[in-house]
Design a protein around this motif. Structure first.
Motif, PDB file in Angstrom:
ATOM      1  N   MET A 121       0.832  -1.197   0.000  1.00 21.67           N
ATOM      2  CA  MET A 121       0.000   0.000   0.000  1.00 21.67           C
ATOM      3  C   MET A 121       0.871   1.254   0.000  1.00 21.67           C
ATOM      4  SD  MET A 121      -3.204  -0.363  -0.334  1.00 21.67           S
ATOM      5  CE  MET A 121      -2.623  -1.396  -1.660  1.00 21.67           C
ATOM      6  N   TYR A 122       2.105   1.133   0.466  1.00 19.99           N
ATOM      7  CA  TYR A 122       3.049   2.248   0.401  1.00 19.99           C
ATOM      8  C   TYR A 122       3.574   2.468  -1.014  1.00 19.99           C
ATOM      9  CZ  TYR A 122       3.253   2.984   5.468  1.00 19.99           C
ATOM     10  OH  TYR A 122       2.954   3.300   6.775  1.00 19.99           O
ATOM     11  N   SER A 123       3.135   1.650  -1.960  1.00 19.91           N
ATOM     12  CA  SER A 123       3.379   1.960  -3.372  1.00 19.91           C
ATOM     13  C   SER A 123       2.571   3.189  -3.784  1.00 19.91           C
ATOM     14  CB  SER A 123       2.975   0.778  -4.266  1.00 19.91           C
ATOM     15  OG  SER A 123       3.758  -0.362  -4.014  1.00 19.91           O
ATOM     16  N   TYR A 124       1.519   3.482  -3.023  1.00 16.52           N
ATOM     17  CA  TYR A 124       0.581   4.541  -3.388  1.00 16.52           C
ATOM     18  C   TYR A 124       0.457   5.641  -2.333  1.00 16.52           C
ATOM     19  CZ  TYR A 124      -0.746   0.670  -6.408  1.00 16.52           C
ATOM     20  OH  TYR A 124      -0.712  -0.369  -7.299  1.00 16.52           O
ATOM     21  N   PHE A 125       0.639   5.297  -1.069  1.00 16.05           N
ATOM     22  CA  PHE A 125       0.483   6.255   0.007  1.00 16.05           C
ATOM     23  C   PHE A 125       1.838   6.700   0.527  1.00 16.05           C
ATOM     24  CE2 PHE A 125      -3.397   3.508   0.491  1.00 16.05           C
ATOM     25  CZ  PHE A 125      -4.317   4.464   0.078  1.00 16.05           C
ATOM     26  N   GLY A 126       1.882   7.861   1.151  1.00 17.99           N
ATOM     27  CA  GLY A 126       3.110   8.335   1.766  1.00 17.99           C
ATOM     28  C   GLY A 126       3.528   7.446   2.936  1.00 17.99           C
ATOM     29  N   SER A 127       4.829   7.421   3.197  1.00 21.31           N
ATOM     30  CA  SER A 127       5.355   6.546   4.245  1.00 21.31           C
ATOM     31  C   SER A 127       6.352   7.324   5.100  1.00 21.31           C
ATOM     32  CB  SER A 127       6.029   5.319   3.630  1.00 21.31           C
ATOM     33  OG  SER A 127       6.908   5.713   2.575  1.00 21.31           O
ATOM     34  N   PRO A 128       5.871   8.131   6.040  1.00 23.88           N
ATOM     35  CA  PRO A 128       6.748   9.049   6.768  1.00 23.88           C
ATOM     36  C   PRO A 128       7.820   8.385   7.612  1.00 23.88           C
ATOM     37  CG  PRO A 128       4.561   8.982   7.763  1.00 23.88           C
ATOM     38  CD  PRO A 128       4.461   8.264   6.448  1.00 23.88           C
ATOM     39  N   LEU A 129       7.621   7.147   8.026  1.00 22.08           N
ATOM     40  CA  LEU A 129       8.621   6.467   8.853  1.00 22.08           C
ATOM     41  C   LEU A 129       9.594   5.616   8.035  1.00 22.08           C
ATOM     42  CD1 LEU A 129       6.430   5.258  11.861  1.00 22.08           C
ATOM     43  CD2 LEU A 129       7.904   7.268  11.733  1.00 22.08           C
ATOM     44  N   VAL A 130       9.216   5.275   6.801  1.00 28.01           N
ATOM     45  CA  VAL A 130      10.055   4.365   6.002  1.00 28.01           C
ATOM     46  C   VAL A 130      10.187   4.899   4.566  1.00 28.01           C
ATOM     47  CG1 VAL A 130       9.787   2.230   7.319  1.00 28.01           C
ATOM     48  CG2 VAL A 130       7.981   2.913   5.740  1.00 28.01           C
ATOM     49  N   PRO A 131      10.904   6.005   4.377  1.00 32.47           N
ATOM     50  CA  PRO A 131      11.001   6.600   3.040  1.00 32.47           C
ATOM     51  C   PRO A 131      11.658   5.697   2.014  1.00 32.47           C
ATOM     52  CG  PRO A 131      12.593   7.597   4.514  1.00 32.47           C
ATOM     53  CD  PRO A 131      11.686   6.776   5.374  1.00 32.47           C
ATOM     54  N   GLY A 132      12.635   4.913   2.420  1.00 30.03           N
ATOM     55  CA  GLY A 132      13.280   3.998   1.477  1.00 30.03           C
ATOM     56  C   GLY A 132      12.341   2.892   1.044  1.00 30.03           C
ATOM     57  N   TYR A 133      11.645   2.317   2.010  1.00 28.81           N
ATOM     58  CA  TYR A 133      10.679   1.259   1.726  1.00 28.81           C
ATOM     59  C   TYR A 133       9.584   1.775   0.801  1.00 28.81           C
ATOM     60  CZ  TYR A 133       7.253  -2.441   2.754  1.00 28.81           C
ATOM     61  OH  TYR A 133       6.343  -3.478   2.649  1.00 28.81           O
ATOM     62  N   GLY A 134       9.027   2.953   1.126  1.00 33.59           N
ATOM     63  CA  GLY A 134       7.957   3.510   0.294  1.00 33.59           C
ATOM     64  C   GLY A 134       8.418   3.820  -1.111  1.00 33.59           C
ATOM     65  N   ALA A 135       9.604   4.418  -1.247  1.00 34.63           N
ATOM     66  CA  ALA A 135      10.119   4.741  -2.579  1.00 34.63           C
ATOM     67  C   ALA A 135      10.363   3.481  -3.390  1.00 34.63           C
ATOM     68  CB  ALA A 135      11.413   5.549  -2.450  1.00 34.63           C
ATOM     69  N   ALA A 136      10.913   2.452  -2.739  1.00 35.40           N
ATOM     70  CA  ALA A 136      11.170   1.193  -3.443  1.00 35.40           C
ATOM     71  C   ALA A 136       9.873   0.532  -3.893  1.00 35.40           C
ATOM     72  CB  ALA A 136      11.962   0.251  -2.547  1.00 35.40           C
ATOM     73  N   LYS A 137       8.868   0.544  -3.023  1.00 37.75           N
ATOM     74  CA  LYS A 137       7.601  -0.100  -3.378  1.00 37.75           C
ATOM     75  C   LYS A 137       6.867   0.675  -4.479  1.00 37.75           C
ATOM     76  CE  LYS A 137       7.727  -3.665  -0.656  1.00 37.75           C
ATOM     77  NZ  LYS A 137       7.961  -5.014  -1.242  1.00 37.75           N
ATOM     78  N   ALA A 138       7.000   1.997  -4.486  1.00 36.04           N
ATOM     79  CA  ALA A 138       6.442   2.761  -5.605  1.00 36.04           C
ATOM     80  C   ALA A 138       7.169   2.391  -6.887  1.00 36.04           C
ATOM     81  CB  ALA A 138       6.573   4.257  -5.332  1.00 36.04           C
ATOM     82  N   GLY A 139       8.475   2.223  -6.805  1.00 41.40           N
ATOM     83  CA  GLY A 139       9.251   1.814  -7.970  1.00 41.40           C
ATOM     84  C   GLY A 139       8.859   0.449  -8.494  1.00 41.40           C
ATOM     85  N   ILE A 140       8.437  -0.442  -7.600  1.00 42.50           N
ATOM     86  CA  ILE A 140       8.016  -1.783  -8.018  1.00 42.50           C
ATOM     87  C   ILE A 140       6.854  -1.711  -9.007  1.00 42.50           C
ATOM     88  CG2 ILE A 140       6.821  -3.864  -7.197  1.00 42.50           C
ATOM     89  CD1 ILE A 140       9.769  -4.031  -6.659  1.00 42.50           C
ATOM     90  N   VAL A 141       5.921  -0.788  -8.765  1.00 44.19           N
ATOM     91  CA  VAL A 141       4.774  -0.642  -9.672  1.00 44.19           C
ATOM     92  C   VAL A 141       5.254  -0.262 -11.067  1.00 44.19           C
ATOM     93  CG1 VAL A 141       2.684   0.683 -10.137  1.00 44.19           C
ATOM     94  CG2 VAL A 141       3.194  -0.055  -7.799  1.00 44.19           C
ATOM     95  N   GLN A 142       6.152   0.703 -11.149  1.00 45.40           N
ATOM     96  CA  GLN A 142       6.662   1.134 -12.449  1.00 45.40           C
ATOM     97  C   GLN A 142       7.529   0.063 -13.093  1.00 45.40           C
ATOM     98  OE1 GLN A 142       5.797   3.667 -14.170  1.00 45.40           O
ATOM     99  NE2 GLN A 142       7.231   3.402 -15.854  1.00 45.40           N
ATOM    100  N   LEU A 143       8.364  -0.608 -12.308  1.00 52.95           N
ATOM    101  CA  LEU A 143       9.203  -1.693 -12.841  1.00 52.95           C
ATOM    102  C   LEU A 143       8.335  -2.800 -13.421  1.00 52.95           C
ATOM    103  CD1 LEU A 143      12.061  -2.938 -13.134  1.00 52.95           C
ATOM    104  CD2 LEU A 143      11.689  -4.000 -10.888  1.00 52.95           C
ATOM    105  N   THR A 144       7.241  -3.102 -12.741  1.00 51.86           N
ATOM    106  CA  THR A 144       6.319  -4.147 -13.222  1.00 51.86           C
ATOM    107  C   THR A 144       5.762  -3.790 -14.589  1.00 51.86           C
ATOM    108  OG1 THR A 144       5.745  -4.811 -10.959  1.00 51.86           O
ATOM    109  CG2 THR A 144       4.146  -5.318 -12.694  1.00 51.86           C
ATOM    110  N   LYS A 145       5.321  -2.543 -14.757  1.00 53.01           N
ATOM    111  CA  LYS A 145       4.801  -2.108 -16.056  1.00 53.01           C
ATOM    112  C   LYS A 145       5.880  -2.177 -17.135  1.00 53.01           C
ATOM    113  CE  LYS A 145       1.528   1.240 -14.068  1.00 53.01           C
ATOM    114  NZ  LYS A 145       1.179   2.685 -13.991  1.00 53.01           N
ATOM    115  N   THR A 146       7.065  -1.696 -16.794  1.00 51.30           N
ATOM    116  CA  THR A 146       8.147  -1.615 -17.780  1.00 51.30           C
ATOM    117  C   THR A 146       8.580  -2.989 -18.253  1.00 51.30           C
ATOM    118  OG1 THR A 146       8.931   0.462 -16.833  1.00 51.30           O
ATOM    119  CG2 THR A 146      10.507  -0.796 -18.134  1.00 51.30           C
ATOM    120  N   LEU A 147       8.808  -3.920 -17.325  1.00 53.48           N
ATOM    121  CA  LEU A 147       9.245  -5.260 -17.718  1.00 53.48           C
ATOM    122  C   LEU A 147       8.146  -6.000 -18.473  1.00 53.48           C
ATOM    123  CD1 LEU A 147      11.277  -6.488 -14.617  1.00 53.48           C
ATOM    124  CD2 LEU A 147      12.097  -5.345 -16.689  1.00 53.48           C
ATOM    125  N   ALA A 148       6.878  -5.755 -18.103  1.00 51.74           N
ATOM    126  CA  ALA A 148       5.774  -6.394 -18.827  1.00 51.74           C
ATOM    127  C   ALA A 148       5.773  -5.988 -20.293  1.00 51.74           C
ATOM    128  CB  ALA A 148       4.440  -6.020 -18.178  1.00 51.74           C
TER     129      ALA A 148
END
Length: 239
Positions: A132-159
């Motif tokens: 869910m941090y792929s879509y929502f802000g993550s004030p305590l875990v900025p690295g985790y949130g940024a990585a999970k947002a990147g997963i969504v884009q990586l998924t589209k790109t590799l597909a």
């Protein structure tokens, strides 16, 4: 594969982070459905072998260890990418931020690229794990949130990039699942109340609740599904 074929029996499946809460539940679900599973993780191999699962120590950031793990199979049908960790309160340190992104995002890319030749041979399915941090802000875990947002884009790109090789790439975005990663949040009365008030069930979910969607994405029934991230969040994002 038929569009009504929900079976994964006989598949060879590699699960990264396969000894963590969600990864372990997914590995067990594939075994129960008749698949062969190799679970890779940086954590030690269990002293007691898990039924139907071959546990291997490997790091998603090291191509050689991933290739060695995949060599347990003659072919590979499905990759499920669950490897990751979070470090609440520490991720504003650039070194920790980089480590978290390396594990989740760079690691997922590394595994996919390293094993692409095997996946092309089988016309296989890659299933990434977002949040869910792929879509929502993550004030305590900025690295985790940024990585999970990147997963969504990586998924589209590799597909898009690998469709010609017959490889499908999708992701699931778990909501609040009861794991070691979320234990401190669930045990904090204020945070727990804020989260459960948005959940229709009023409760955290279990790791096993993610497995069904993953098995669907690995099956022939999802053969027209690629490039998408499916929320499996108990309705959290609907409220």
């Amino acid at each position: 594969m038929s569009s009504t074929d929900f079976t994964v029996a006989g598949q060879s499946v590699l699960v990264t982070g396969g000894r963590g809460g969600i990864g372990s539940a997914i590995a067990n679900a594939f075994v129960s459905a008749g698949a062969r599973v190799v679970a890779v993780d940086v954590s030690p191999v269990p002293e007691s072998p898990r039924v139907g699962i071959e546990d291997v120590v490997a790091d998603v950031r090291e191509p050689s260890s991933i290739l060695k793990a995949a060599s347990k199979f003659g072919s590979l049908d499905t990759i499920v990418q669950c490897a990751g960790r979070a470090a609440p309160g520490e991720e504003f340190d650039p070194a920790v931020f980089r480590e978290i992104v390396d594990i989740h995002l760079v690691g997922s890319f590394n595994v996919a690229v390293t094993l692409k030749p095997l996946m092309a041979e089988s016309g296989g399915s890659i299933i990434n794990v977002g949040s869910m941090y792929s879509y929502f802000g993550s004030p305590l875990v900025p690295g985790y949130g940024a990585a999970k947002a990147g997963i969504v884009q990586l998924t589209k790109t590799l597909a898009l990039a690998w469709a010609g090789d017959g490889i499908r790439v999708n992701a699931v975005a778990p909501g609040w699942i009861r794991t070691e990663l979320t234990r401190l949040v669930e045990e904090d009365p204020t945070l727990n109340a804020a989260i459960t008030s948005r959940l229709p069930s009023g409760n955290f979910s279990e790791p096993e609740d993610i497995a069904g969607t993953v098995l669907y994405l690995a099956s022939g029934a999802s053969r027209l599904v690629t490039g998408v991230t499916i929320p499996v969040d108990g309705g959290y994002s609907a409220s």
